[in-house]
Structures are given as C-alpha cells and as structure tokens.
Write an enzyme that holds these catalytic residues in place. Structure first.
Site, PDB file in Angstrom:
ATOM      1  CD  GLU A  18     123.405  37.753 116.990  1.00 13.67           C
ATOM      2  OE1 GLU A  18     123.058  37.263 115.892  1.00 13.67           O
ATOM      3  OE2 GLU A  18     122.606  37.932 117.911  1.00 13.67           O
ATOM      4  CG  ASP A  34     119.523  33.582 107.834  1.00  9.23           C
ATOM      5  OD1 ASP A  34     119.359  33.926 109.002  1.00  9.23           O
ATOM      6  OD2 ASP A  34     120.528  32.983 107.423  1.00  9.23           O
TER       7      ASP A  34
END
Length: 263
Positions: A50, A61
């Site tokens: 990824e 995140d």
C-alpha cells in the site's frame, strides 16, 4: 477481469501462509528512497504493498504517519510523483501496489484521469478510507472499466446492511479495521476484529485483511489465525524513519515470518 490483489492473497494461502500487506507513505523520506523502500518491502515478504500519497490534513493517520507525510511534502513531493514511484516499483516487482488515498485527492485530479494514470503506472487499485460504496458510484464504474481493485473499509460498528454493501462493492479484499480511531500501534489487538471478520464471511467476503494496530510478528500470527491477511503500517514507517531501508527490510522479514499458518 482477475483481481491481482486477490490472486496474490490466494498465492500466499496456497503456500500455507496468510498475506502480509505493508503500508508506506509515498515519497517518504524522498521519492528515490520511497521507491527503494517499497521494493525492499516486496523482496522481504510483503504480498501486497500500500502506498499512501501525502495529504495536508491526514485526519485518519496517527502521529508517525502524519510526520512522515509532512516530511515528504517538505521534501518536495508532488502528486505526479506518486505515479512515477508506482511505475518504478512495479517495474522491479510483481507484488501488486494499491494506493491508499483520501478521496479528495482523486476528485481534484478527476476520477477517470486518476484511474487511467494509476493503471498506466502498473498500480493495482485503490483503498478509499473516507468514501463509502454508496457514495462511490463514479469510482466503481471507472474501476470496472480499468480493471483496478477497489478496497473499502469495514469497522466493528458497521451494520449488517452496510457490511453487505461493502462486501458487494469491494474487490481484492475488505479492509477490516480492528479498532475505532486513528492508525497506530496497539499492544493488544481489539478482539472486535475477529468478530468483524466472521461477520464479513457470513456476508460473502472472499478476503478480509485486518489493519490498524499490528506491529510485530506475534500480532501478525494472531491475526492470520482468523483473517486472510495482516496489514502493517506505522511500525514499518517507524523502521524506515529510524533505520532507513535496511531497518525496514529487517522488520518486514520478521513480520513475514509471522504469516505461516500453524498446523
């Protein structure tokens, strides 16, 4: 059209393993190192890569990945660099490369153009954490045309109706979020992940990979007991940050050792 990501997971299963999915921010710490890091990940046992393009407001995140994306942006990363990185990586490895991206970045480029550029660079598809299948009709149509995989997220809080929609819309695998909240390491993986994978199977999911909170081979092995693959991000980014590509390669090899299924 055959899903390259599904094929990679099936190949791991045929070899008696679960799949290892490794995440890295594209362009971290710079474009050339980012390419070497992704190739090292593939060479060290990752079944799927990824790459996350840096974003100015990465709300999903954790701190380690936020800081890495800020470093990439400060070092001059531009969106066109994403496709350069993918082109270079896919020229050197057969491991499929997915892009994990905030949807705004795709819309800014234009869905058709983004998908065409991704396919031309050798990319395998998109993971879209902030768009749901019912809002993704344009992307679903374009992915059908281009043969790109589309990976949607499922959470422990998802209703049965939503899980059914996610399973029907996803190809490659369903990204199974083990805990609610931002990405980052957890010392104890949430038991909700196991129940969620079971629910996804009941709804017909061919492949479910568990992410958010996995940082060592023992945790990989625990996830592989019930899921098709384990997704590792923060720990790999931290290794790259602290010890460069050699440290990343070492950790990826350790994580890969955890994918062997116990008899």
């Amino acid at each position: 059209m055959t899903s390259r990501v599904s094929a990679a997971i099936d190949a791991a299963h045929a070899a008696g393993r679960g799949a290892l999915v490794g995440y890295l921010p594209a362009g971290f710490p710079d474009v050339s190192t980012s390419i070497e890091a992704a190739v090292a990940l593939a060479e060290s046992g990752a079944d799927v890569i990824e790459l996350g393009p840096p974003y100015s407001d990465p709300v999903m995140d954790g701190l380690v990945i936020q800081e890495a994306t800020q470093t990439a942006l400060a070092n001059g990363f531009r969106m066109r660099d994403l496709f350069t990185i993918i082109r270079e990586v896919t020229a050197r490895t057969d491991v499929p490369v997915l892009v994990m991206t905030y949807w705004n970045l795709v819309e800014q480029c234009g869905v058709d153009r983004y998908a065409d550029d991704l396919a031309a660079a050798g990319g395998a598809g998109l993971i879209t954490p902030d768009i749901t299948p019912d809002a993704a009709s344009a992307w679903i149509a374009v992915s059908e045309r281009t043969g790109l995989d589309r990976v949607f997220l499922a959470a422990p809080t998802s209703t049965d109706e939503r899980l059914d929609m996610i399973v029907r819309a996803s190809t490659g695998f369903v990204y199974t979020v083990s805990t609610m909240g931002i990405t980052g390491e957890r010392t104890q993986l949430d038991a909700a992940a196991r129940g969620l994978v079971a629910r996804l199977r009941e709804h017909g999911a061919a492949h479910s990979c568990v992410g958010i909170g996995i940082s060592n081979a023992e945790q990989v092995a625990g996830v592989i007991e019930y899921a098709d693959g384990a997704i590792v991000g923060t720990a790999l980014v931290k290794a790259l940050r602290d010890g460069g590509v050699p440290a990343l390669r070492e950790l990826a090899s350790e994580l890969s050792a955890g994918t062997t299924r116990r008899a």
